[in-house]
Motif scaffolding. Structure first.
Motif, short mmCIF file in Angstrom:
data_model
loop_
_atom_site.label_atom_id
_atom_site.label_comp_id
_atom_site.label_asym_id
_atom_site.label_seq_id
_atom_site.Cartn_x
_atom_site.Cartn_y
_atom_site.Cartn_z
N ASN A 1 4.30 -2.93 0.71
CA ASN A 1 3.25 -3.57 -0.07
C ASN A 1 2.43 -2.43 -0.66
OD1 ASN A 1 1.61 -6.35 -0.40
ND2 ASN A 1 0.18 -4.66 -0.14
N VAL B 1 -4.75 -1.87 -12.46
CA VAL B 1 -4.34 -2.37 -11.14
C VAL B 1 -2.85 -2.67 -11.20
CG1 VAL B 1 -4.62 -4.16 -9.39
CG2 VAL B 1 -6.61 -3.37 -10.70
N ARG B 2 -2.11 -2.12 -10.24
CA ARG B 2 -0.67 -2.40 -10.12
C ARG B 2 -0.39 -2.77 -8.67
NH1 ARG B 2 1.24 3.28 -12.48
NH2 ARG B 2 -0.72 3.83 -11.46
N ALA B 3 0.35 -3.84 -8.47
CA ALA B 3 0.61 -4.28 -7.10
C ALA B 3 2.02 -4.84 -6.98
CB ALA B 3 -0.40 -5.34 -6.69
N GLY C 1 4.65 -6.39 -3.72
CA GLY C 1 4.76 -6.71 -2.30
C GLY C 1 5.41 -8.06 -2.12
N VAL D 1 -4.89 1.22 -7.57
CA VAL D 1 -6.11 0.91 -8.32
C VAL D 1 -6.64 2.21 -8.89
CG1 VAL D 1 -8.38 -0.16 -8.26
CG2 VAL D 1 -6.59 -0.98 -6.71
N LEU E 1 -4.92 -9.68 -3.33
CA LEU E 1 -5.30 -9.95 -4.71
C LEU E 1 -5.63 -11.41 -4.94
CD1 LEU E 1 -3.26 -7.36 -4.80
CD2 LEU E 1 -3.24 -7.84 -7.24
N ILE F 1 -0.54 -1.24 -3.50
CA ILE F 1 -1.60 -1.57 -4.45
C ILE F 1 -2.13 -0.25 -5.01
CG2 ILE F 1 -3.83 -2.66 -4.82
CD1 ILE F 1 -3.28 -4.43 -2.41
N CYS G 1 1.19 -7.49 -11.58
CA CYS G 1 1.47 -7.97 -10.22
C CYS G 1 2.94 -8.36 -10.10
CB CYS G 1 0.61 -9.18 -9.89
SG CYS G 1 -1.16 -8.85 -9.95
N PHE H 1 6.67 1.58 -7.45
CA PHE H 1 6.20 0.42 -8.22
C PHE H 1 6.90 0.35 -9.57
CE2 PHE H 1 3.68 -1.33 -11.62
CZ PHE H 1 3.40 -2.60 -11.14
N LEU I 1 1.11 -10.86 -1.95
CA LEU I 1 -0.07 -10.20 -2.53
C LEU I 1 -1.36 -10.97 -2.21
CD1 LEU I 1 1.32 -9.09 -6.02
CD2 LEU I 1 1.37 -7.86 -3.85
N CYS J 1 -4.39 4.62 -4.00
CA CYS J 1 -3.19 3.88 -3.61
C CYS J 1 -3.32 3.43 -2.16
CB CYS J 1 -1.93 4.74 -3.77
SG CYS J 1 -0.42 3.96 -3.14
#
Length: 271
Positions: free
Chosen positions: A217, A124-126, A128, A221, A134, A219, A155, A261, A131, A225
């Motif tokens: 933003n 998982v990469r996020a 924003g 997963v 999450l 995310i 994150c 990201f 968040l 995306c």
């Protein structure tokens, strides 16, 4: 005979309805877990079952009676007509992997709740602002469970003490410090999650901040995306959300947002 070029959550639900089975009975019919079927249906057109399950669904439909085929066709198009998403055919390479568009974040989370989005995730990469998906939509214990199953989570929050978050507060018309306070709260939530897992697992949850103009933003997963642009004075929850799948390496929209990201992650300040 009715055929499906590529199964999504929409067709899966239509087949279950045509067979007049509950989720429990349908999952047993296919030989999968109930939560797998629930995840397919919740993901709607943005979720594609794995290749072996595509074949199993083909078999389930192909061996069904004519009555089931008729009900399937009716349910299939009725379900598609009820969606507020823009469903994209799997063969539409010109769409660069885009599978769905939602008018707002509320529409997105209604269609793909956080429980379905993160269930069973490996990476998982996020990045924003705060968040919230999450930190507020997914329970602390669920993050702990993911980490214990060897998930790796990164994150990247907009720095609550930086200048960029102040600019965003002015753009969206928030009182000074409101977005910063929310972001701090969310950071503290995940710091608490990290503190609660065994020491050996803590490096699987990496938290950091950045202080740059807020543009998206994002995310990521595994191979999915979700990207949401920040549009002028529009608040984040009111911006459209785009869902896309990873295709061939270097092709489509997924690697574009993945690169965004990773670029911002390189300039992070670790927490």
């Amino acid at each position: 005979m009715t055929t499906v070029q590529r199964w999504t959550g929409l067709e899966t639900r239509a087949l279950r309805q045509a067979l007049r089975l509950s989720i429990k009975d349908f999952s047993a019919h296919l030989g999968v877990a109930e939560r797998t079927v629930s995840k397919w249906e919740a993901g709607q057109s943005a979720v594609y079952p794995r290749p072996e399950m595509q074949a199993a669904l083909d078999t389930a439909l192909g061996t069904s009676t004519e009555d089931v085929h008729e009900r399937f066709n009716v349910a299939r198009y009725a379900v598609q007509g009820d969606q507020r998403t823009l469903a994209v055919p799997a063969t539409a390479d010109s769409m660069c992997g885009l599978t769905a568009v939602y008018q707002s974040r509320c529409d997105l989370t209604a269609a793909i709740p956080a429980d379905q989005l993160f269930e069973g995730a490996r990476v998982v990469r996020a990045v924003g602002l705060s968040l919230n998906v999450l930190c507020q939509d997914y329970a602390d214990r669920r993050w702990q469970e993911l980490l214990e199953r060897n998930a790796h989570v990164r994150c990247l929050f907009l720095d609550p003490d930086g200048t960029s978050i102040q600019s965003r507060e002015r753009e969206e018309g928030f009182p000074t410090g409101q977005l910063a306070a929310l972001t701090k709260l969310n950071i503290e939530t995940l710091l608490r999650v990290r503190d609660r897992v065994p020491v050996a697992l803590r490096d699987r949850l990496e938290l950091a901040t950045y202080d740059e103009t807020l543009r998206f933003n994002i995310i990521l997963v595994d191979d999915l995306c979700v990207a949401q642009p920040y549009l002028g004075s529009n608040r984040g929850v009111d911006s459209p959300a785009f869902v896309m799948r990873q295709g061939q390496p270097g092709v489509g929209l997924y690697p574009v947002f993945e690169q965004v990201f990773e670029s911002q992650w390189r300039g992070r300040r670790a927490l």
